[in-house]
Design a protein around this motif. Structure first.
Motif, PDB file in Angstrom:
ATOM      1  N   ALA A   1       0.824  -1.207   0.000  1.00 15.95           N
ATOM      2  CA  ALA A   1       0.000   0.000   0.000  1.00 15.95           C
ATOM      3  C   ALA A   1       0.857   1.254   0.000  1.00 15.95           C
ATOM      4  N   LEU A   2       1.906   1.272   0.819  1.00 13.35           N
ATOM      5  CA  LEU A   2       2.802   2.434   0.855  1.00 13.35           C
ATOM      6  C   LEU A   2       3.480   2.638  -0.491  1.00 13.35           C
ATOM      7  N   GLY A   3       3.925   1.553  -1.116  1.00 17.97           N
ATOM      8  CA  GLY A   3       4.538   1.665  -2.433  1.00 17.97           C
ATOM      9  C   GLY A   3       3.581   2.212  -3.471  1.00 17.97           C
ATOM     10  N   SER A   4       2.326   1.783  -3.406  1.00 16.83           N
ATOM     11  CA  SER A   4       1.316   2.276  -4.361  1.00 16.83           C
ATOM     12  C   SER A   4       1.143   3.782  -4.251  1.00 16.83           C
ATOM     13  N   VAL A   5       1.135   4.283  -3.016  1.00 20.15           N
ATOM     14  CA  VAL A   5       0.928   5.719  -2.804  1.00 20.15           C
ATOM     15  C   VAL A   5       2.172   6.518  -3.174  1.00 20.15           C
ATOM     16  N   LEU A   6       3.344   6.075  -2.719  1.00 25.76           N
ATOM     17  CA  LEU A   6       4.576   6.810  -3.008  1.00 25.76           C
ATOM     18  C   LEU A   6       4.850   6.875  -4.504  1.00 25.76           C
ATOM     19  N   SER A   7       4.485   5.831  -5.226  1.00 22.64           N
ATOM     20  CA  SER A   7       4.709   5.840  -6.681  1.00 22.64           C
ATOM     21  C   SER A   7       3.885   6.931  -7.358  1.00 22.64           C
ATOM     22  N   ARG A   8       2.754   7.305  -6.743  1.00 18.01           N
ATOM     23  CA  ARG A   8       1.915   8.356  -7.316  1.00 18.01           C
ATOM     24  C   ARG A   8       2.481   9.744  -7.070  1.00 18.01           C
ATOM     25  N   ARG A   9       3.422   9.861  -6.139  1.00 19.06           N
ATOM     26  CA  ARG A   9       4.064  11.152  -5.869  1.00 19.06           C
ATOM     27  C   ARG A   9       5.213  11.441  -6.834  1.00 19.06           C
ATOM     28  N   ILE A  10       5.631  10.443  -7.584  1.00 19.02           N
ATOM     29  CA  ILE A  10       6.799  10.585  -8.461  1.00 19.02           C
ATOM     30  C   ILE A  10       6.346  10.989  -9.852  1.00 19.02           C
ATOM     31  N   ASP A  11       6.927  12.053 -10.351  1.00 23.99           N
ATOM     32  CA  ASP A  11       6.584  12.555 -11.689  1.00 23.99           C
ATOM     33  C   ASP A  11       7.404  11.795 -12.723  1.00 23.99           C
ATOM     34  N   ALA A  12       6.799  10.759 -13.296  1.00 24.87           N
ATOM     35  CA  ALA A  12       7.504   9.941 -14.293  1.00 24.87           C
ATOM     36  C   ALA A  12       6.488   9.380 -15.271  1.00 24.87           C
ATOM     37  N   ASP A  13       6.757   9.533 -16.547  1.00 23.18           N
ATOM     38  CA  ASP A  13       5.866   9.038 -17.596  1.00 23.18           C
ATOM     39  C   ASP A  13       6.470   7.761 -18.172  1.00 23.18           C
ATOM     40  N   LEU A  14       6.304   6.670 -17.437  1.00 22.24           N
ATOM     41  CA  LEU A  14       6.899   5.395 -17.817  1.00 22.24           C
ATOM     42  C   LEU A  14       5.784   4.383 -18.061  1.00 22.24           C
ATOM     43  N   PRO A  15       5.823   3.660 -19.181  1.00 19.17           N
ATOM     44  CA  PRO A  15       4.793   2.639 -19.412  1.00 19.17           C
ATOM     45  C   PRO A  15       4.707   1.684 -18.236  1.00 19.17           C
ATOM     46  N   ILE A  16       3.503   1.308 -17.877  1.00 19.34           N
ATOM     47  CA  ILE A  16       3.323   0.483 -16.684  1.00 19.34           C
ATOM     48  C   ILE A  16       3.988  -0.880 -16.837  1.00 19.34           C
ATOM     49  N   GLU A  17       4.021  -1.402 -18.089  1.00 19.97           N
ATOM     50  CA  GLU A  17       4.691  -2.683 -18.308  1.00 19.97           C
ATOM     51  C   GLU A  17       6.187  -2.583 -18.018  1.00 19.97           C
ATOM     52  N   THR A  18       6.791  -1.470 -18.411  1.00 21.41           N
ATOM     53  CA  THR A  18       8.218  -1.253 -18.159  1.00 21.41           C
ATOM     54  C   THR A  18       8.481  -1.085 -16.674  1.00 21.41           C
ATOM     55  N   MET A  19       7.624  -0.317 -16.004  1.00 26.86           N
ATOM     56  CA  MET A  19       7.789  -0.127 -14.569  1.00 26.86           C
ATOM     57  C   MET A  19       7.677  -1.454 -13.825  1.00 26.86           C
ATOM     58  N   GLU A  20       6.682  -2.265 -14.182  1.00 21.96           N
ATOM     59  CA  GLU A  20       6.504  -3.551 -13.521  1.00 21.96           C
ATOM     60  C   GLU A  20       7.689  -4.473 -13.789  1.00 21.96           C
ATOM     61  N   ALA A  21       8.171  -4.506 -15.028  1.00 22.11           N
ATOM     62  CA  ALA A  21       9.270  -5.410 -15.389  1.00 22.11           C
ATOM     63  C   ALA A  21      10.529  -5.094 -14.590  1.00 22.11           C
ATOM     64  N   TRP A  22      10.928  -3.821 -14.595  1.00 24.23           N
ATOM     65  CA  TRP A  22      12.158  -3.453 -13.898  1.00 24.23           C
ATOM     66  C   TRP A  22      11.988  -3.516 -12.382  1.00 24.23           C
ATOM     67  N   SER A  23      10.760  -3.262 -11.879  1.00 22.84           N
ATOM     68  CA  SER A  23      10.504  -3.423 -10.451  1.00 22.84           C
ATOM     69  C   SER A  23      10.668  -4.878 -10.041  1.00 22.84           C
ATOM     70  N   MET A  24      10.197  -5.783 -10.890  1.00 20.69           N
ATOM     71  CA  MET A  24      10.352  -7.212 -10.600  1.00 20.69           C
ATOM     72  C   MET A  24      11.821  -7.612 -10.583  1.00 20.69           C
ATOM     73  N   VAL A  25      12.575  -7.138 -11.572  1.00 16.64           N
ATOM     74  CA  VAL A  25      13.999  -7.472 -11.646  1.00 16.64           C
ATOM     75  C   VAL A  25      14.736  -6.921 -10.425  1.00 16.64           C
ATOM     76  N   LEU A  26      14.491  -5.638 -10.103  1.00 16.31           N
ATOM     77  CA  LEU A  26      15.149  -5.023  -8.961  1.00 16.31           C
ATOM     78  C   LEU A  26      14.702  -5.668  -7.650  1.00 16.31           C
ATOM     79  N   GLY A  27      13.393  -5.942  -7.537  1.00 18.76           N
ATOM     80  CA  GLY A  27      12.883  -6.579  -6.332  1.00 18.76           C
ATOM     81  C   GLY A  27      13.478  -7.958  -6.120  1.00 18.76           C
ATOM     82  N   ALA A  28      13.667  -8.712  -7.205  1.00 19.41           N
ATOM     83  CA  ALA A  28      14.284 -10.036  -7.099  1.00 19.41           C
ATOM     84  C   ALA A  28      15.710  -9.925  -6.578  1.00 19.41           C
ATOM     85  N   LEU A  29      16.457  -8.955  -7.100  1.00 17.63           N
ATOM     86  CA  LEU A  29      17.836  -8.762  -6.637  1.00 17.63           C
ATOM     87  C   LEU A  29      17.876  -8.393  -5.153  1.00 17.63           C
ATOM     88  N   MET A  30      16.942  -7.529  -4.735  1.00 18.66           N
ATOM     89  CA  MET A  30      16.885  -7.152  -3.325  1.00 18.66           C
ATOM     90  C   MET A  30      16.582  -8.358  -2.445  1.00 18.66           C
TER      91      MET A  30
END
Length: 309
Positions: A166-195
């Motif tokens: 829930a916190l991630g959903s809200v904080l992501s709305r505060r960031i001014d970025a015009d990124l396709p949602i598929e790209t955001m999800e893909a790289w979030s998954m890759v980065l999240g896996a590494l973490m």
């Protein structure tokens, strides 16, 4: 395209995401929890990145704002959410975990009130938020003399998973970025896996040598990586565009039904009256929180589901 396309996809998504809690429970018999979540998103991240390259013209984030968006998604909505969830599910049932996670839309509204000043909560909204938390309290049944019991700690960890998402959903709305949602999800998954690999390495109780590669373990991993993550998110994107965010939130309240059914048939988990009551209280909190939007959108939801547009 059938007349009831949206309704079929909605139920399919709820079934896949709900039964994912059962698949997690199965896989935890063979994988250390955080490592299991990391491997899941190793596979899902590569698949989603391939899809982003195919489907969009912006498969790589470029600006600092876009990378901040990916970081928030990777750290909170992938790594934080799944690390807490997988460890928490060691000590709780599939249905209970799914019900606690269904609190996420309610928590999202609460965080939005704090971090997005333009979004105000009316008294009915505050009551809905509190009602959702009461539902979690009913499920976890806190006992001052037994607060360190494994099942109670497991439920609290699942609640932390819902809070992280829930916190991630809200904080992501505060960031001014015009990124396709598929790209955001893909790289979030890759980065999240590494973490999560980093978290797993830091946990003395986890290592690759502890993984038992049985057919059941592989089936659980494949189901979570491909069906629940890659295909599930593609269906989610499609429904998000067709139905909008209010309607798609309802998936969170249908998924626990499938989690309970799959847990009953495959894991012999029982559904107690307390579990059912907790679910109803959380859902009532959501309805109270979103009562104006639901009443406004209900005719359109019915029309969209029945028409298949």
């Amino acid at each position: 395209m059938t007349r009831y396309r949206n309704a079929v996809l909605f139920v399919l998504l709820a079934a896949v995401w709900g039964s994912a809690f059962m698949a997690i429970k199965v896989g935890l018999e063979y994988f250390p929890p955080v490592l299991f979540a990391a491997i899941r998103y190793d596979v899902a991240g590569v698949l989603m990145l391939a899809y982003a390259i195919y489907a969009t013209d912006r498969w790589l984030p470029r600006t600092s704002g876009e990378w901040k968006l990916v970081f928030v998604g990777g750290a909170l909505m992938i790594a934080g959410y799944h690390a807490f969830l997988f460890v928490g599910e060691l000590e709780t049932t599939s249905a209970v975990a799914a019900i606690i996670v269904s609190l996420s839309p309610v928590l999202t509204t609460g965080f939005a009130r704090v971090f997005l000043p333009s979004e105000r909560l009316e008294p009915s909204g505050i009551a809905g938020l509190l009602l959702g938390l009461v539902g979690v309290a009913i499920l976890s049944q806190p006992n001052p003399n037994d607060l360190l019991a494994d099942d109670f700690v497991g439920k609290i960890l699942v609640l932390l998973a819902a809070l992280s998402f829930a916190l991630g959903s809200v904080l992501s709305r505060r960031i001014d970025a015009d990124l396709p949602i598929e790209t955001m999800e893909a790289w979030s998954m890759v980065l999240g896996a590494l973490m999560m690999h980093g978290i797993s390495i830091a946990r003395p109780s986890e290592s690759f040598t502890m993984v038992r590669w049985t057919p059941e373990a592989i089936l659980a991993l494949v189901y979570l990586s491909i069906a629940a993550s890659a295909i599930g998110f593609l269906v989610y994107f499609d429904l998000l565009e067709r139905l909008g965010p209010i309607e798609i939130n309802l998936v969170s309240y249908v998924a626990p039904i499938f989690a309970a059914i799959s847990g009953f048939f495959f894991l012999d988990e029982t559904i107690t009256p307390i579990t059912a009551l907790g679910f109803l209280v959380i859902f009532a909190g959501f309805c109270l929180l979103k009562r104006r939007a639901i009443s406004r959108e209900l005719p359109r939801i019915t029309g969209v589901f029945s028409s298949g547009r």
